[in-house]
Motif scaffolding. Structure first.
Motif, PDB file in Angstrom:
ATOM      1  N   VAL A   1      35.143 -11.678 -22.230  1.00 13.92           N
ATOM      2  CA  VAL A   1      35.117 -10.753 -21.103  1.00 13.92           C
ATOM      3  C   VAL A   1      33.954  -9.786 -21.296  1.00 13.92           C
ATOM      4  O   VAL A   1      33.764  -9.243 -22.389  1.00 13.92           O
TER       5      VAL A   1
ATOM      6  N   GLN B   1      38.730   0.593 -17.750  1.00 15.10           N
ATOM      7  CA  GLN B   1      39.171  -0.111 -18.956  1.00 15.10           C
ATOM      8  C   GLN B   1      40.008   0.871 -19.763  1.00 15.10           C
ATOM      9  O   GLN B   1      39.516   1.884 -20.246  1.00 15.10           O
TER      10      GLN B   1
ATOM     11  N   ALA C   1      40.863  -3.362 -16.801  1.00 16.88           N
ATOM     12  CA  ALA C   1      41.046  -3.991 -18.107  1.00 16.88           C
ATOM     13  C   ALA C   1      42.003  -3.145 -18.932  1.00 16.88           C
ATOM     14  O   ALA C   1      42.031  -1.927 -18.812  1.00 16.88           O
TER      15      ALA C   1
ATOM     16  N   VAL D   1      42.110  -7.847 -16.594  1.00 19.97           N
ATOM     17  CA  VAL D   1      41.804  -8.476 -17.875  1.00 19.97           C
ATOM     18  C   VAL D   1      42.668  -7.778 -18.924  1.00 19.97           C
ATOM     19  O   VAL D   1      42.664  -6.553 -18.998  1.00 19.97           O
TER      20      VAL D   1
ATOM     21  N   ARG E   1      43.942  -7.629 -22.961  1.00 17.55           N
ATOM     22  CA  ARG E   1      43.705  -8.064 -24.343  1.00 17.55           C
ATOM     23  C   ARG E   1      44.540  -7.237 -25.330  1.00 17.55           C
ATOM     24  O   ARG E   1      44.043  -6.313 -25.965  1.00 17.55           O
TER      25      ARG E   1
ATOM     26  N   THR F   1      42.987 -12.731 -16.623  1.00 17.72           N
ATOM     27  CA  THR F   1      43.047 -13.391 -17.925  1.00 17.72           C
ATOM     28  C   THR F   1      43.797 -12.512 -18.916  1.00 17.72           C
ATOM     29  O   THR F   1      43.583 -11.304 -18.982  1.00 17.72           O
TER      30      THR F   1
END
Lengths: 255, 407
Positions: free
Chosen positions: B24, B156, B187, B215, B217, B242
Motif C-alpha cells: 500500500v 491514516q 487507512a 486499507v 494493516r 484490503t
C-alpha cells in the motif's frame, strides 16, 4: 389422499422405479417391504420431491393436487413430511431452531422434546454426532412439530436400541393417530376412531418391529423397482421370513 | 534514550514492504492530527442516531450499559476513556507512556517495531491507542469496549494498543473499528500487544466495520503464560479494500491455551489476507484456530499456522470456506511439529452449500432461499467456549444484520 399412477423414475441415468401405482387413502397407513436396493427409499424421496429423482412418466396427486413437478417445500406445505434414515448434519443450526422451523414457530419446543426424551439435545447442532437412535428421535420430534398429514418413515426402527424402540413405535402410532389401538377401554368404538382418522403413513421396514406398535392397513412389496403386491402386512412379513422376497413376490403375484 | 532507539529502528524500515499482502502506498493518506472534543458520558449519547447505530454494529454502545469501561478514539483524538470497574484500568497509550513507567515494559515487546512500514508508521507517528489492564485477581464483569473510529476522509490512523491480564484476572474486551457513513477512503494501522499472565483469562472480540476503500494493516502478537487462556475473535462482514493481518501468539507457560475464531464475509472488490499463527512452546499447551469465510466476490486468503515445539501439545486448525457469489477463497493451513509426541490436525474445506441440506430444510417447509440463508447463518455460527454469552450475542447480532444485507 395420496395417489400415484404409473410412475417411472430415473436416478443418475438409471430407471430405478417403474410402473408404480399406489393409493393411500385418508387415515390409512401402509408398510413398504423390499430387499436392499429395491428402491424403497427412492420411492419416498420421489414422493417428497427430491429433484435428483427425475419423474419420466406418470403422476403423483396429493389431496387432489398434482404435485408431480412441485418443489419439496410446496409438498411440505401441502402436508407431506418425512422421517429420514440418514439426514444430513447442519452445522451451526440448533435442533431447537429446527423444531421451530418445522412448526413455523408455533410449537412449544421443550414440551415436544419431552415426548421423545430429547430435551438434552435441543442445543446441539442438528444431527451432529447423533447415534442411530438419536437421529430417529430427532426426526420424530421434527415431525411432531411439523404435524404433516402424510408421513413417510424410512426405516424408523433401524439403529434404535431396545429401550427406545417402544418410544419410537408409540410416537409413530401417535403421529398416525393410532395410539388408541389395543386399548379396549377407550370410549369410542374402533370403527369410530378409524373413521375420524385423517393421518396417512408409508413406512419402510425390514424387521417389521414397527407392526407391534402400528397396526398398518396394508403391506406393499417393492422388488426390482416395481410394487409387486398389496396384502396384509403381517402375512407378507411371515411370507418373506419363510421363503425370501423373490419367492414371496412370485407366490403372491400368481395368486 | 530508549525511545530514540525505537525511532531509529522504525525510521530504517519506513518504506519496507510487508512480508505478505498487497503493498500500500501510504503516501496517499494524510496523517496530521485531527482534533476532536472530548465527550462526557451524556454527550456520547447525543451523537447523531445514524452514527450511534454504526458504532453499535462495531460493538460500541454509547449508553455504556453493560459495559465495564470505554475507550473511544475518533480519527487521531481520544474522545472518551474511562473504566467503571475496580481493578480494570483503561488509559490512552500516549498518556500512559508519559505517566506510567511500567508501560515501557510492554511497549513494542511482542511486535518488532522494525517489522515493516506499518509498524514504523505506528512508532514514528503514533496518534494514540489504548492500554487496558486487569489487575491481579480482578474479574471484569462487563466487557470493556474500545472503538477506533475514522471520520476524516483520507486519514491514516496509527494506533498502538496494549492489553494486559495480570495473574488470576479475567478481562473481556469488545473492540470495534468503524468508519463514519460518509467516509470513502482511509487507512488504519493498528499495533496490538497482548499479555496474558499466569492463570489469567482474556477474551478479545474484534468487529470490523470498514468502508469500501479502506486499507487495514493490524499487527498484533500475544504471549500467554502458565494456565492462561486467550480467546481472540474476529468478525468482519463489511467491505474493505484490503486487509492483511497475521497475528501471532506464543504459548510460553504450561497449560496455556489460545483459541482464534474468525468470521469473514467478503464482498466484491474486497481483499483479505488473514490468519493466525500460534507457537506451542510448553507441554500441556493447546491451540485452536477456526476460520469461517464466505466469498460473495471477494478474494480471501485464510491462513493458519500451528507450531508444536514440545511434546504433549494439542493443536487443531479448522478452515472452512463457502463461495456463494464468485470470488476466490484460498485456504492455507500449516502444521509444524518439531518433536515426537505432538498432536496436531487440520480440517480445510472450500465449497458450496450442500444441496442435500437445502432439500432437507425444504422438506421442513422452508423455501430454497430460506434454506440457503439458514445454512449460511449456521455456517457462521461458531460455538466459542469460554466466551461470555453477552459477547456471543454481540457477534450474533452482527451476523444477523449482515445476513439481512446479504440475502
Amino acid at each position: 389422499m395420496l395417489f400415484i399412477e404409473d410412475l417411472q423414475v430415473e436416478l443418475g441415468g438409471k430407471i430405478i422405479l417403474d410402473h408404480i401405482d399406489l393409493e393411500i387413502r385418508q387415515g390409512e397407513t401402509h408398510v413398504l417391504f423390499g430387499p436392499n436396493g429395491s428402491g424403497k427409499t427412492s420411492l419416498l424421496m420421489t414422493i417428497m420431491g427430491y429433484p435428483q429423482y427425475r419423474i419420466l412418466k406418470g403422476k403423483i396427486l396429493f389431496k387432489g393436487v398434482d404435485i408431480t413437478n412441485s418443489p419439496i417445500n410446496e409438498r411440505a406445505r401441502l402436508g407431506i413430511g418425512m422421517s429420514y434414515q440418514r439426514p444430513p448434519t447442519i452445522h451451526g443450526l440448533k435442533t431447537r431452531q429446527m423444531v421451530d422451523i418445522c412448526s413455523r414457530g408455533e410449537a412449544k419446543v421443550e414440551d415436544l422434546a419431552m415426548r421423545v426424551n430429547f430435551q438434552d439435545f435441543l442445543d446441539r447442532d442438528v444431527n451432529a454426532g447423533f447415534s442411530g437412535g438419536e437421529i430417529k428421535r430427532s426426526e420424530l420430534l421434527q415431525l411432531l412439530a411439523q404435524d404433516p398429514d402424510l408421513m413417510l418413515f424410512d426405516e424408523p426402527e433401524s439403529g434404535v436400541d431396545l429401550e427406545n424402540i417402544s418410544l419410537v413405535g408409540r410416537t409413530i402410532a401417535t403421529l398416525l393417530q393410532r395410539d388408541h389401538e389395543g386399548i379396549p377401554e377407550v370410549s369410542k368404538s374402533k370403527m369410530q376412531l378409524k373413521r375420524e382418522r385423517t393421518k396417512m403413513g408409508l413406512i419402510i421396514t425390514h424387521t417389521g418391529y414397527i407392526l407391534d406398535y402400528v397396526n398398518a392397513d396394508k403391506g406393499q412389496v417393492l422388488f426390482d423397482g416395481m410394487l409387486s403386491c398389496v396384502s396384509n402386512p403381517r402375512e407378507i412379513l411371515t411370507c418373506i421370513g419363510e421363503s425370501g422376497y423373490a419367492e414371496c413376490v412370485r407366490c403372491i403375484v400368481k395368486n | 534514550m530508549y525511545s530514540e532507539e525505537l525511532r531509529r529502528k522504525a525510521a530504517r524500515v519506513a518504506d519496507k514492504k510487508a512480508a505478505i499482502g498487497p503493498d500500500v502506498d501510504l503516501g496517499m493518506f494524510e496523517s496530521a492530527p485531527v482534533p476532536h472534543k472530548y465527550l462526557a458520558d451524556e454527550e456520547l449519547c447525543e451523537l447523531p442516531e445514524e452514527e450511534q447505530k454504526h458504532l453499535l454494529m462495531a460493538g460500541l454502545d454509547v449508553t455504556q450499559k453493560d459495559r465495564g469501561g470505554t475507550y473511544f478514539q475518533k480519527d487521531t483524538s481520544v474522545i472518551h476513556c474511562d473504566s467503571r470497574q475496580e481493578g480494570i484500568e483503561v488509559l490512552p497509550i500516549r498518556r500512559a507512556l508519559e505517566q506510567k513507567d511500567w508501560v515501557r515494559d510492554y511497549y513494542w515487546k511482542l511486535v518488532a517495531v522494525d517489522t515493516d512500514k506499518y509498524t514504523a508508521a505506528a512508532e514514528l507517528n503514533l496518534h494514540d491507542g489504548y492500554v487496558i489492564r486487569s489487575l491481579p485477581g480482578a474479574k471484569s464483569i462487563y466487557p470493556i469496549q474500545a472503538c477506533l473510529y475514522l471520520d476524516k476522509d483520507s486519514l491514516q490512523q496509527n494506533v498502538h494498543n496494549i492489553i494486559i491480564a495480570e495473574e488470576d484476572s479475567e478481562l473481556h474486551i469488545i473492540t470495534g473499528c468503524a468508519t463514519s457513513p460518509h467516509l470513502k477512503k482511509g487507512a488504519h494501522v493498528g499495533i496490538s500487544e497482548f499479555f496474558v499472565k499466569k492463570n489469567a483469562k482474556l477474551s478479545f472480540t474484534m468487529i470490523h466495520n470498514w468502508a469500501e476503500d479502506m486499507v487495514v494493516r493490524p499487527r498484533s502478537a500475544a504471549r500467554v503464560e502458565e494456565g492462561g487462556l486467550f480467546i481472540n475473535n474476529y468478525v468482519c462482514m463489511k467491505p474493505v479494500k484490503t486487509l492483511q493481518m497475521y497475528p501471532v501468539t506464543h504459548l510460553v507457560g504450561e497449560g496455556a491455551v489460545a483459541r482464534f475464531y474468525s468470521i469473514i464475509v467478503g464482498s466484491p472488490g474486497s481483499e483479505f489476507d488473514v490468519g493466525g499463527r500460534i507457537f506451542l512452546k510448553k507441554p500441556g499447551t493447546r491451540a485452536e484456530i477456526v476460520a469461517r469465510t464466505i466469498s460473495n466476490g471477494a478474494k480471501i486468503i485464510a491462513r493458519g499456522h500451528l507450531i508444536g515445539e514440545v511434546p504433549e501439545i494439542r493443536a487443531h486448525l479448522e478452515c472452512k470456506g463457502l463461495i456463494l457469489k464468485g470470488g476466490v477463497i484460498h485456504a492455507i493451513p500449516e502444521l509444524e511439529g518439531h518433536v515426537e509426541g505432538v498432536e496436531m490436525s487440520h480440517e480445510a474445506a472450500v465449497g458450496k452449500i450442500a444441496q442435500e441440506e437445502i432439500s432437507y430444510l425444504m422438506s421442513r417447509g422452508l423455501t430454497a432461499d430460506e434454506a440457503a440463508s439458514t445454512i449460511v447463518r449456521g455456517f457462521l455460527n461458531v460455538d466459542i467456549p469460554g466466551l461470555p454469552p453477552q459477547l456471543k450475542a454481540e457477534i450474533d447480532k452482527v451476523i444477523e444484520q449482515s445476513d439481512k444485507d446479504m440475502m
